[in-house]
Design an enzyme around this catalytic site. Structure first.
Site, PDB file in Angstrom:
ATOM      1  N   ILE A 136       4.705  -3.547  -0.624  1.00 58.81           N
ATOM      2  CA  ILE A 136       5.276  -2.242  -0.978  1.00 58.81           C
ATOM      3  C   ILE A 136       6.015  -2.428  -2.304  1.00 58.81           C
ATOM      4  O   ILE A 136       6.889  -3.290  -2.406  1.00 58.81           O
ATOM      5  CB  ILE A 136       6.275  -1.732   0.074  1.00 58.81           C
ATOM      6  CG1 ILE A 136       5.650  -1.680   1.473  1.00 58.81           C
ATOM      7  CG2 ILE A 136       6.810  -0.365  -0.310  1.00 58.81           C
ATOM      8  CD1 ILE A 136       6.662  -1.364   2.567  1.00 58.81           C
ATOM      9  N   THR A 137       5.575  -1.686  -3.320  1.00 61.24           N
ATOM     10  CA  THR A 137       4.585  -0.625  -3.296  1.00 61.24           C
ATOM     11  C   THR A 137       3.208  -1.148  -3.709  1.00 61.24           C
ATOM     12  O   THR A 137       3.098  -2.166  -4.387  1.00 61.24           O
ATOM     13  CB  THR A 137       4.980   0.540  -4.245  1.00 61.24           C
ATOM     14  OG1 THR A 137       4.994   0.042  -5.585  1.00 61.24           O
ATOM     15  CG2 THR A 137       6.345   1.104  -3.885  1.00 61.24           C
ATOM     16  N   VAL A 140       2.695  -1.589  -7.491  1.00 65.32           N
ATOM     17  CA  VAL A 140       3.520  -2.582  -8.183  1.00 65.32           C
ATOM     18  C   VAL A 140       3.443  -3.918  -7.449  1.00 65.32           C
ATOM     19  O   VAL A 140       2.842  -4.874  -7.930  1.00 65.32           O
ATOM     20  CB  VAL A 140       4.989  -2.103  -8.317  1.00 65.32           C
ATOM     21  CG1 VAL A 140       5.853  -3.201  -8.933  1.00 65.32           C
ATOM     22  CG2 VAL A 140       5.050  -0.850  -9.192  1.00 65.32           C
ATOM     23  N   CYS A 141       4.021  -4.008  -6.282  1.00 71.52           N
ATOM     24  CA  CYS A 141       4.145  -5.299  -5.601  1.00 71.52           C
ATOM     25  C   CYS A 141       2.804  -5.876  -5.185  1.00 71.52           C
ATOM     26  O   CYS A 141       2.588  -7.087  -5.280  1.00 71.52           O
ATOM     27  CB  CYS A 141       5.064  -5.161  -4.389  1.00 71.52           C
ATOM     28  SG  CYS A 141       6.693  -4.522  -4.830  1.00 71.52           S
ATOM     29  N   THR A 142       1.898  -5.025  -4.712  1.00 75.63           N
ATOM     30  CA  THR A 142       0.563  -5.512  -4.363  1.00 75.63           C
ATOM     31  C   THR A 142      -0.292  -5.678  -5.610  1.00 75.63           C
ATOM     32  O   THR A 142      -0.870  -6.747  -5.845  1.00 75.63           O
ATOM     33  CB  THR A 142      -0.137  -4.547  -3.387  1.00 75.63           C
ATOM     34  OG1 THR A 142       0.659  -4.409  -2.213  1.00 75.63           O
ATOM     35  CG2 THR A 142      -1.509  -5.067  -2.984  1.00 75.63           C
TER      36      THR A 142
END
Length: 242
Positions: A136-137, A140-142
């Protein structure tokens, strides 16, 4: 040229089997449980509340299920959080208690987890080339981590059911960018089926059916219905032969 020769050459030219044999398709990149690991990237309690592209109850189940893949197949897992002492919050207790000895990298500034040297070291230490990722998110993070991993040569399987963001539009944009860079987009069922390969394996039906009953009841109840039919042993009029 004789008519028989013309007919023979025409048959060869249009033979769909022969043509298919000369045109191999793209390679089927499959998950290998002996070369795979799971990454939990910022599936934090505070960030969970920002997700708008999934029903919150379903999504909570999905992120716990994502982490549980590592336990089911006894493969390594690396956990990471972003600024967890602030509003992002910690990882759910269901994940941290499931893996009390797993590496947990608490990043204090890096947006892309790969920019953190401790995280890179934790992933590299597992000596795996396939990474099953959710965060998450999504955008961005993934996405950032998936693209960084791809640039390093890893094969990345993004669990789209356990990654969430502010809107479906943003999720679609992120998934499109990841897929164009070679990230493989899959959901929970496809991931665990590819890791298992055969219901007769270990883990196989004995382990997978309880897992699916807990985390994917739409399939778990298929097994329950079969169990009920076997134990009951009664067919209603009209069912026999269907």
């Amino acid at each position: 040229m004789k008519l028989s020769q013309i007919a023979m050459w025409t048959a060869i030219a249009v033979d769909p089997v022969a043509e298919a044999a000369l045109t191999p398709g793209p390679a089927f990149i499959r998950l290998n449980k002996n070369d795979s690991m799971v990454v939990v990237a910022d599936l934090q309690e505070g960030l969970y509340n920002t997700v708008r592209d999934y029903d919150p109850t379903i999504f909570r189940n999905n992120i716990i299920a994502h982490a549980s893949i590592a336990k089911l197949f006894n493969i390594p897992i690396v956990l990471t959080t972003s600024a967890q002492t602030g509003p992002n919050g910690p990882l759910p207790k269901e994940i941290t208690t499931m893996f009390p000895n797993a590496p947990l990298i608490k990043r204090n500034g890096e947006v892309d987890a790969w920019d953190n040297s401790d995280f890179r070291a934790a992933v590299t230490a597992q000596n795996k080339s396939q990474i099953i990722l959710a965060g998450i998110t999504t955008d961005v993070c993934t996405e950032f981590l998936a693209l960084s991993l791809r640039s390093e040569g890893y094969t990345v399987f993004a669990n789209t059911e356990a990654s969430g963001t502010f809107s479906q539009r943003l999720a679609d944009d992120a998934n499109r960018r990841m897929e164009s860079s070679g990230v493989i987009l899959q959901g929970l069922f496809a991931i665990v089926m590819d890791l298992m390969r055969d219901w007769r394996n270990t883990p196989g039906s004995l382990q997978l059916l309880p897992f699916l009953d807990q985390y994917l009841p739409v399939y778990g109840y298929v097994a329950r219905a079969h169990e009920a039919a076997v134990l009951n042993g009664t067919l209603s009029p009209g069912e026999l032969g269907l």
